[in-house]
Design a protein around this motif. Structure first.
Motif, mmCIF file in Angstrom:
data_model
loop_
_atom_site.group_PDB
_atom_site.id
_atom_site.type_symbol
_atom_site.label_atom_id
_atom_site.label_comp_id
_atom_site.label_asym_id
_atom_site.label_seq_id
_atom_site.Cartn_x
_atom_site.Cartn_y
_atom_site.Cartn_z
ATOM 1 N N TYR A 507 30.636 99.974 12.034
ATOM 2 C CA TYR A 507 29.443 99.668 11.253
ATOM 3 C C TYR A 507 29.579 100.294 9.870
ATOM 4 O O TYR A 507 30.031 101.435 9.747
ATOM 5 C CB TYR A 507 28.191 100.220 11.943
ATOM 6 C CG TYR A 507 26.904 99.883 11.227
ATOM 7 C CD1 TYR A 507 26.367 98.612 11.303
ATOM 8 C CD2 TYR A 507 26.232 100.843 10.460
ATOM 9 C CE1 TYR A 507 25.186 98.292 10.649
ATOM 10 C CE2 TYR A 507 25.055 100.536 9.804
ATOM 11 C CZ TYR A 507 24.535 99.258 9.901
ATOM 12 O OH TYR A 507 23.382 98.945 9.240
ATOM 13 N N ARG A 508 29.211 99.531 8.855
ATOM 14 C CA ARG A 508 29.270 100.059 7.489
ATOM 15 C C ARG A 508 27.905 100.623 7.125
ATOM 16 O O ARG A 508 26.911 99.889 7.068
ATOM 17 C CB ARG A 508 29.708 98.984 6.495
ATOM 18 C CG ARG A 508 30.008 99.548 5.101
ATOM 19 C CD ARG A 508 30.792 98.554 4.271
ATOM 20 N NE ARG A 508 32.111 98.292 4.829
ATOM 21 C CZ ARG A 508 33.185 99.034 4.595
ATOM 22 N NH1 ARG A 508 33.093 100.107 3.828
ATOM 23 N NH2 ARG A 508 34.349 98.699 5.134
ATOM 24 N N PHE A 509 27.874 101.909 6.866
ATOM 25 C CA PHE A 509 26.625 102.613 6.614
ATOM 26 C C PHE A 509 26.093 102.245 5.235
ATOM 27 O O PHE A 509 26.777 101.643 4.408
ATOM 28 C CB PHE A 509 26.854 104.124 6.732
ATOM 29 C CG PHE A 509 25.600 104.921 6.927
ATOM 30 C CD1 PHE A 509 24.745 104.646 7.978
ATOM 31 C CD2 PHE A 509 25.273 105.948 6.048
ATOM 32 C CE1 PHE A 509 23.582 105.386 8.156
ATOM 33 C CE2 PHE A 509 24.118 106.685 6.219
ATOM 34 C CZ PHE A 509 23.270 106.401 7.279
ATOM 35 N N ILE A 510 24.846 102.648 4.979
ATOM 36 C CA ILE A 510 24.188 102.306 3.730
ATOM 37 C C ILE A 510 24.904 102.876 2.511
ATOM 38 O O ILE A 510 24.806 102.356 1.402
ATOM 39 C CB ILE A 510 22.714 102.770 3.762
ATOM 40 C CG1 ILE A 510 21.934 102.164 2.596
ATOM 41 C CG2 ILE A 510 22.640 104.301 3.758
ATOM 42 C CD1 ILE A 510 20.446 102.404 2.686
ATOM 43 N N ASN A 511 25.654 103.960 2.698
ATOM 44 C CA ASN A 511 26.402 104.555 1.584
ATOM 45 C C ASN A 511 27.745 103.877 1.355
ATOM 46 O O ASN A 511 28.536 104.315 0.514
ATOM 47 C CB ASN A 511 26.614 106.048 1.820
ATOM 48 C CG ASN A 511 27.454 106.333 3.067
ATOM 49 O OD1 ASN A 511 27.829 105.404 3.799
ATOM 50 N ND2 ASN A 511 27.746 107.609 3.313
ATOM 51 N N GLY A 512 28.044 102.797 2.094
ATOM 52 C CA GLY A 512 29.288 102.061 1.918
ATOM 53 C C GLY A 512 30.444 102.561 2.755
ATOM 54 O O GLY A 512 31.525 101.967 2.728
ATOM 55 N N ARG A 513 30.250 103.635 3.504
ATOM 56 C CA ARG A 513 31.318 104.203 4.328
ATOM 57 C C ARG A 513 31.382 103.491 5.680
ATOM 58 O O ARG A 513 30.360 103.150 6.278
ATOM 59 C CB ARG A 513 31.085 105.698 4.527
ATOM 60 C CG ARG A 513 31.053 106.500 3.229
ATOM 61 C CD ARG A 513 32.426 106.982 2.829
ATOM 62 N NE ARG A 513 32.905 107.957 3.780
ATOM 63 C CZ ARG A 513 32.589 109.253 3.766
ATOM 64 N NH1 ARG A 513 31.752 109.717 2.848
ATOM 65 N NH2 ARG A 513 33.108 110.088 4.657
ATOM 66 N N LEU A 514 32.586 103.308 6.170
ATOM 67 C CA LEU A 514 32.804 102.644 7.441
ATOM 68 C C LEU A 514 32.740 103.660 8.579
ATOM 69 O O LEU A 514 33.422 104.683 8.549
ATOM 70 C CB LEU A 514 34.160 101.937 7.441
ATOM 71 C CG LEU A 514 34.498 101.110 8.685
ATOM 72 C CD1 LEU A 514 33.535 99.948 8.833
ATOM 73 C CD2 LEU A 514 35.941 100.589 8.597
#
Length: 641
Positions: A507-514
């Protein structure tokens, strides 16, 4: 026998959605260089005003609620302007046929071009308006359903996608803005249409019976005007020439692949900004391109489909009933109700312009869809209270906010689909996804009307309760779509990056990190870790055969010539142009198609002597960006972006 016929039909349907190749003759390509042959050359920016005008005519569909009460009075007799909830079903039928025609004829439009699509749609819509006028004149309601609902809806569906498809192909570097400008006209149509309808029919006709020209002539006059505008603007519509791309993005490029380049001399991976223009590179974007069938069969497409359904159902139903709500729930006059409808149309228009622009600036569409669904859910929760408290301002505020995000959803969806599946397929993928809008209109509309009728019988003297239950059940699909939107893999790396050993979910978090879930462990990759894995993955692709998207040009003797973009047709660092819109040495064709080193054209744009251009069309300006073959100076003189 029946089995054979079934298999034959299945093959026809499969072939229909597999083949989207647009075949043009050299003569047609030469003709498309000009708006007026020999006088005014074509430029891609002419598509924008033409698209807006076509969409404004299509947007008159949103003003159908202004016809509900007048048509019911004319056919069923006066009742003081009370809504019988009969004529509104014409709107739902039109929306259903609108989406079906767009879904079925989307691949045909890609094969035949937007000009034919626009003219066919304009003709059907005109015939539908004339048939509707006849139905009203004869007091035959089924004829109104067939006229506006079937023929009018079919024409609107084709005309709606006709300008969107070429705009996504001509403006690959600004897909959101191009989509927003294309469909903003649809929202604008609902601003002026209520006033023109009301003025032509007669002010307060539904309540007082005062007639100016009447309903029949209104359909004839407006239908004729729409036909002329849509027909003339369709002549401007055309697809880009073979090989067209801007800033490294062509019609096959999916978002995230436009920056993927590998040095041809080795396996070292680079970004698109640190490679010198003189170094040959291999463009791996073709590896990520998708055919139409691959797009329609992918799980992310259907996630977007149901997300779109939930994002549009609320606005669609409110638009269809806003004038009736203003008249019956708050006692407003016909002119005031028309003004409210126009105000809602204005918010719809603003959403179509602003949200796609923001999505281009953000470089992402998914977060805005999540925001849209969340805000609409809040407004739906507030609407019953606003109606129960007779809060006109609160009701309008909720309706206008929903209208804004409704328009924004429509404005962003062509760009979102082009990002995920390529602009090549957007006419068809967009056409199919409009069936979600149709489901929202037909199923949602029928449920909405049934619940409304039941509530009005239960509370005959309390109009504030008539819509109470409707706005509560709509909340369920909106919340479901919101949850679904959170998990759409909009990032190319989320879909293509190989799974780690034991990985069960990502899942790609809201901060753009996977974030990677491996068993009971959760690991958020750093940007460096993700980039390293992605580069390793790309390095493994360098020896794999790449797909070859093909565009075909038909010669005068009937033979076709292919313009491919696979590894054997690798582009130079200038995004497919060696020595100004030319091709590198490995891009050499036969002598008929050989491109010169100085200007990139032998017989100008690589065609035979029939296609020869004089030297005044050659252009020596040089850039590492893309080019527009259809510049203000025609094919030969290339305008650099």
């Amino acid at each position: 026998m029946a089995c054979c016929k079934g298999n034959r039909v299945g093959r026809c349907i499969t072939n229909h959605y597999q083949d989207t190749t647009f075949v043009r003759s050299e003569r047609q390509l030469e003709w498309e260089r000009w708006l007026i042959p020999g006088l005014i050359p074509f430029t891609r920016y002419l598509l924008m005003p033409a698209s807006v005008l076509i969409q404004m005519c299509c947007g008159s569909l949103y003003a159908w609620s202004g016809f509900n009460l007048p048509i019911e009075r004319k056919i069923y007799g006066p009742n003081g302007g009370k809504d019988r909830a009969i004529a509104v079903n014409v709107f739902y039928v039109a929306v259903a046929i609108f989406a079906i025609s767009a879904a079925v004829l989307g691949p045909w439009l890609e094969r035949r071009g937007p000009l034919r699509g626009g003219l066919l749609g304009a003709s059907l819509f005109y015939f539908g308006n004339l048939l509707t006028a006849l139905g009203v004149y004869l007091n035959i309601m089924p004829l109104v359903y067939i006229g506006y609902g079937v023929f009018g809806g079919a024409g609107l569906g084709i005309c709606y996608i006709a300008p969107i498809s070429p705009l996504q192909k001509w403006f690959p570097e600004m897909r959101g803005v191009a989509a927003g400008l294309a469909v903003c006209g649809f929202g604008a149509g609902s601003i002026f249409s209520p006033f023109t309808q009301n003025a032509l029919i007669g002010k307060d006709y539904a309540k007082t019976g005062t007639v100016f020209l009447g309903i029949e002539l209104t359909f004839v006059i407006l239908g004729s005007c729409y036909f002329v505008v849509m027909g003339l603007c369709s002549i401007i519509l055309r697809m880009p020439p073979p090989g067209y791309h801007v800033r490294g993005i062509n019609i096959h490029t999916v978002k995230g692949a436009e920056m993927v380049y590998v040095k041809s001399s080795g396996m070292e991976l680079t970004s698109s900004t640190d490679v010198k223009p003189t170094l040959p590179v291999l463009d791996h974007s073709a590896y990520f391109s998708m055919t139409l069938m691959e797009s329609l069969q992918s799980y992310q497409y259907w996630m977007i489909y149901f997300m779109f359904l939930g994002a549009e159902i609320t606005g669609l139903l409110i638009i269809s009933k806003i004038q009736s709500i203003a008249s019956n729930q708050f006692g407003r006059t016909a002119n005031e109700a028309a003004s409210i409808n126009s105000g809602l149309g204005g918010m719809n228009l603003l959403g179509r312009l602003i949200l796609p622009l923001i999505s281009d600036l953000l470089g992402a569409r998914k977060p805005l869809y999540c925001l849209s669904l969340a805000v609409q859910a809040i407004c739906l929760g507030c609407l019953p209270s606003a109606l129960a408290n007779h809060s006109f301002g609160g009701t309008l505020a909720c309706a206008f906010i929903i209208g804004f995000f409704y328009g924004g959803g429509f404005g962003m969806i062509p760009a979102f689909l082009a990002d995920q599946f390529g602009a090549k397929n957007v006419g068809a993928t967009h056409g199919v996804i409009l069936t979600a809008w149709a489901i929202a209109a037909v199923c949602g509309g029928l449920i909405f009307t049934a619940v409304y009728n039941a509530q009005s019988h239960i509370y005959p003297n309390d109009v504030s309760m008539w819509y109470n239950l409707d706005f509560r059940w709509i909340l369920a699909p909106v919340l479901f779509s919101f949850l679904l939107s959170l998990f759409i893999p909009a990032n190319l790396r989320d879909r293509k990056l190989p799974r780690a050993p034991g990985e069960t979910f990502r899942y790609r978090f809201i901060n753009g990190r996977l974030i990677r879930f491996t068993g009971c462990k959760v690991h958020m990759l750093t940007a460096a870790e993700e980039e390293a894995e992605w580069q390793t993955y790309l390095a493994g692709l360098s020896n794999l055969p790449q797909s070859k998207p093909v565009e075909v040009v038909s010669s005068e003797n009937g033979h076709s010539r292919e313009y491919g973009h696979s590894s054997e047709y690798n582009h130079s660092r200038e995004y497919g142009h060696s020595r100004e819109y030319g091709h590198s040495s490995e891009y050499n064709h036969s002598s008929e198609y050989n491109h010169s080193r100085e200007y990139g054209h032998s017989r100008e744009y690589g065609h035979s002597s029939e296609y020869n251009h004089s030297s005044e069309y050659n252009h020596s300006r040089h850039s590492g960006n893309g080019v527009d073959p259809f510049s203000q100076n025609g094919f030969g003189k290339v305008q650099v972006y």
